[in-house]
Design an enzyme around this catalytic site. Structure first.
Site, PDB file in Angstrom:
ATOM      1  N   GLY A 107       0.816  -1.201   0.000  1.00 42.97           N
ATOM      2  CA  GLY A 107       0.000   0.000   0.000  1.00 42.97           C
ATOM      3  C   GLY A 107       0.849   1.249   0.000  1.00 42.97           C
ATOM      4  O   GLY A 107       2.077   1.183  -0.147  1.00 42.97           O
ATOM      5  N   TYR A 109       1.588   3.216   2.441  1.00 35.18           N
ATOM      6  CA  TYR A 109       2.430   3.391   3.615  1.00 35.18           C
ATOM      7  C   TYR A 109       3.233   2.142   3.963  1.00 35.18           C
ATOM      8  O   TYR A 109       4.198   2.213   4.713  1.00 35.18           O
ATOM      9  CB  TYR A 109       1.574   3.788   4.818  1.00 35.18           C
ATOM     10  CG  TYR A 109       0.747   5.007   4.556  1.00 35.18           C
ATOM     11  CD1 TYR A 109       1.312   6.283   4.613  1.00 35.18           C
ATOM     12  CD2 TYR A 109      -0.601   4.907   4.218  1.00 35.18           C
ATOM     13  CE1 TYR A 109       0.558   7.413   4.341  1.00 35.18           C
ATOM     14  CE2 TYR A 109      -1.363   6.036   3.955  1.00 35.18           C
ATOM     15  CZ  TYR A 109      -0.777   7.279   4.017  1.00 35.18           C
ATOM     16  OH  TYR A 109      -1.522   8.396   3.742  1.00 35.18           O
ATOM     17  N   GLU A 177     -12.029  -4.055  10.265  1.00 33.48           N
ATOM     18  CA  GLU A 177     -12.817  -5.274  10.215  1.00 33.48           C
ATOM     19  C   GLU A 177     -12.879  -5.800   8.791  1.00 33.48           C
ATOM     20  O   GLU A 177     -12.923  -5.043   7.821  1.00 33.48           O
ATOM     21  CB  GLU A 177     -14.227  -5.019  10.742  1.00 33.48           C
ATOM     22  CG  GLU A 177     -15.040  -4.045   9.916  1.00 33.48           C
ATOM     23  CD  GLU A 177     -16.449  -3.850  10.443  1.00 33.48           C
ATOM     24  OE1 GLU A 177     -16.936  -4.747  11.153  1.00 33.48           O
ATOM     25  OE2 GLU A 177     -17.052  -2.801  10.168  1.00 33.48           O
ATOM     26  N   ASN A 183     -14.861  -9.057  -0.449  1.00 33.29           N
ATOM     27  CA  ASN A 183     -14.979  -8.095  -1.540  1.00 33.29           C
ATOM     28  C   ASN A 183     -16.229  -8.355  -2.375  1.00 33.29           C
ATOM     29  O   ASN A 183     -16.484  -9.471  -2.832  1.00 33.29           O
ATOM     30  CB  ASN A 183     -13.716  -8.204  -2.406  1.00 33.29           C
ATOM     31  CG  ASN A 183     -13.715  -7.253  -3.569  1.00 33.29           C
ATOM     32  OD1 ASN A 183     -14.374  -7.490  -4.565  1.00 33.29           O
ATOM     33  ND2 ASN A 183     -12.972  -6.171  -3.433  1.00 33.29           N
ATOM     34  N   ASP A 231     -14.132   6.850  -5.112  1.00 29.27           N
ATOM     35  CA  ASP A 231     -13.808   5.605  -5.808  1.00 29.27           C
ATOM     36  C   ASP A 231     -14.899   4.570  -5.542  1.00 29.27           C
ATOM     37  O   ASP A 231     -14.621   3.444  -5.124  1.00 29.27           O
ATOM     38  CB  ASP A 231     -12.444   5.085  -5.363  1.00 29.27           C
ATOM     39  CG  ASP A 231     -11.854   4.065  -6.326  1.00 29.27           C
ATOM     40  OD1 ASP A 231     -12.455   3.830  -7.394  1.00 29.27           O
ATOM     41  OD2 ASP A 231     -10.798   3.486  -6.009  1.00 29.27           O
TER      42      ASP A 231
END
Length: 393
Positions: A107, A109, A177, A183, A231
């Site tokens: 990601g 970070y 969570e 997804n 998004d």
């Protein structure tokens, strides 16, 4: 005697009207009083100046302290966020452990992982966003802001919840969570392999149920926190048991708030097939831009995860959209649902409905929705899907 009479009649404040015995005293007292009053006035001016300057210094010092040690409010809806007050209860308890951690991807970070949170003999699936080792002070501060952001906006049942965080020592991370099956896009694809819903009945009526929850989450983000998701797509939603849904994928929303604008790098991460016309033309982003994307999401659900604009390449979307091109009505999509898709995808953003209106329409239209399971015999080829959808490979 004439002169004396004249002086008795005229004002006593005239210096010429004093007798010889009081003349010297008046010459001394009057200049002294004038000097004293002048001194008092000057002193008051100096004292006022010094007081105002001291107050200004205190305000400046206070502002500096806020910038250095406190996280000021994101907006009027979120309120003042101080790590000591907000994150204290969210710090991971010592009796909790993480097991089965697997890295999913890198990601912004650091690594993004999935794992199991063990607490009081219970296990909970979690997503773990970590801050990479050897991060700069600026990156650490921004990651802390990300934790605070999630802590502020996750107080709604249809927003992915921040469970715990670890910010008092390294490595720093936050726990969000997770849901099972997970997804939404992958769930829709799995239904294609389910031979028309033998194990999970997902119908047009289910689309309305899921859509209403997503609209409620997006409405909460905007109405309470002035947050634009940016998004909205099936890939950024989480679905759980009984078709409970939570809005996820808030990275774009956080980054645009941090930078106070949407830059080209951020915009490039949102596929053009989900973008409203004003976004394609680099005009200011609004909550109604999210409404357009919500209409695309409705199309994704009723088609069990087909890419939008299936007959167009990503490069063709902008010119065709500018020419007012519209997607065709999908198979198994009732007239009320297709009307809502078209309503959300009106060319002028001012003509699109607000979320509260969308929720009312979803409620009323659901009575006319079909209850037979949605199905598709065409299986999804992920690489081909990404190509058609304009997603990075």
């Amino acid at each position: 005697m004439a002169v004396q009479a004249q002086c008795n009649i005229s004002s006593g404040s005239d210096p010429a009207c004093y007798d010889e015995g009081s003349g010297p005293l008046a010459v001394i007292i009057i200049p002294s009083l004038l000097a004293l009053s002048t001194l008092i006035v000057v002193s008051q001016i100096i004292w006022s100046f010094v007081t105002k300057r001291s107050s200004a210094q205190k305000i400046t010092s206070s502002s500096s302290n806020v910038n250095e040690r406190e996280h000021v409010q994101l907006d009027a809806g979120i309120g003042s966020l101080r790590p000591a007050n907000v994150l204290g209860p969210l710090e991971l308890p010592v009796q909790c452990t993480l097991e089965g951690v697997e890295v999913l991807q890198m990601g912004r970070y650091g690594p993004i992982c999935m794992g199991q949170l063990k607490q009081d003999n219970t296990s909970t699936a979690v997503m773990i966003k970590t801050l990479k080792d050897r991060s700069t002070q600026s990156e650490s501060a921004e990651f802390m802001d990300l934790v605070l952001f999630h802590a502020a906006v996750s107080k709604h049942e249809n927003i992915v919840k921040l469970l715990f965080c670890q910010t008092r020592r390294t490595p720093m991370y936050l726990l969000l969570e997770a849901s099972v099956p997970g997804n939404l896009l992958n769930f829709l694809w799995s239904l294609r392999e389910d031979r028309c819903g033998e194990s999970s009945v997902f119908s047009e009526k289910s689309v309305f149920l899921v859509a209403k929850q997503i609209a409620a989450g997006l409405d909460y983000l905007h109405s309470h926190h002035r947050v634009i998701h940016g998004d909205v797509a099936a890939r950024n939603m989480l679905i759980g048991s009984a078709f409970s849904v939570k809005v996820s994928g808030l990275d774009f929303a956080f980054e645009s708030r941090q930078k106070k604008k949407v830059d080209r790098e951020q915009e490039a991460n949102v596929p053009v097939k989900w973008q409203a016309p004003e976004r394609m033309m680099r005009l200011p982003l609004t909550d109604r831009s999210d409404v357009w994307s919500f209409g695309i999401l409705l199309y994704e659900m009723i088609t069990l995860g087909s890419p939008p604009y299936p007959d167009l390449d990503p490069s063709e979307v902008l010119p065709r959209t500018l020419a007012h091109y519209r997607m065709k009505r999908p198979e198994n999509c009732g007239a009320p649902l297709f009307d809502l898709i078209k309503y959300c995808c009106m060319w002028n953003f001012k003509d699109r409905p607000v979320y509260s209106a969308i929720i009312r329409l979803l409620d009323s239209y659901s009575y006319f929705a079909d209850t037979k399971p949605l199905c598709s015999e065409v299986q999804i080829d992920v690489s081909e899907y990404k190509k058609k959808a304009g997603l990075p490979s």
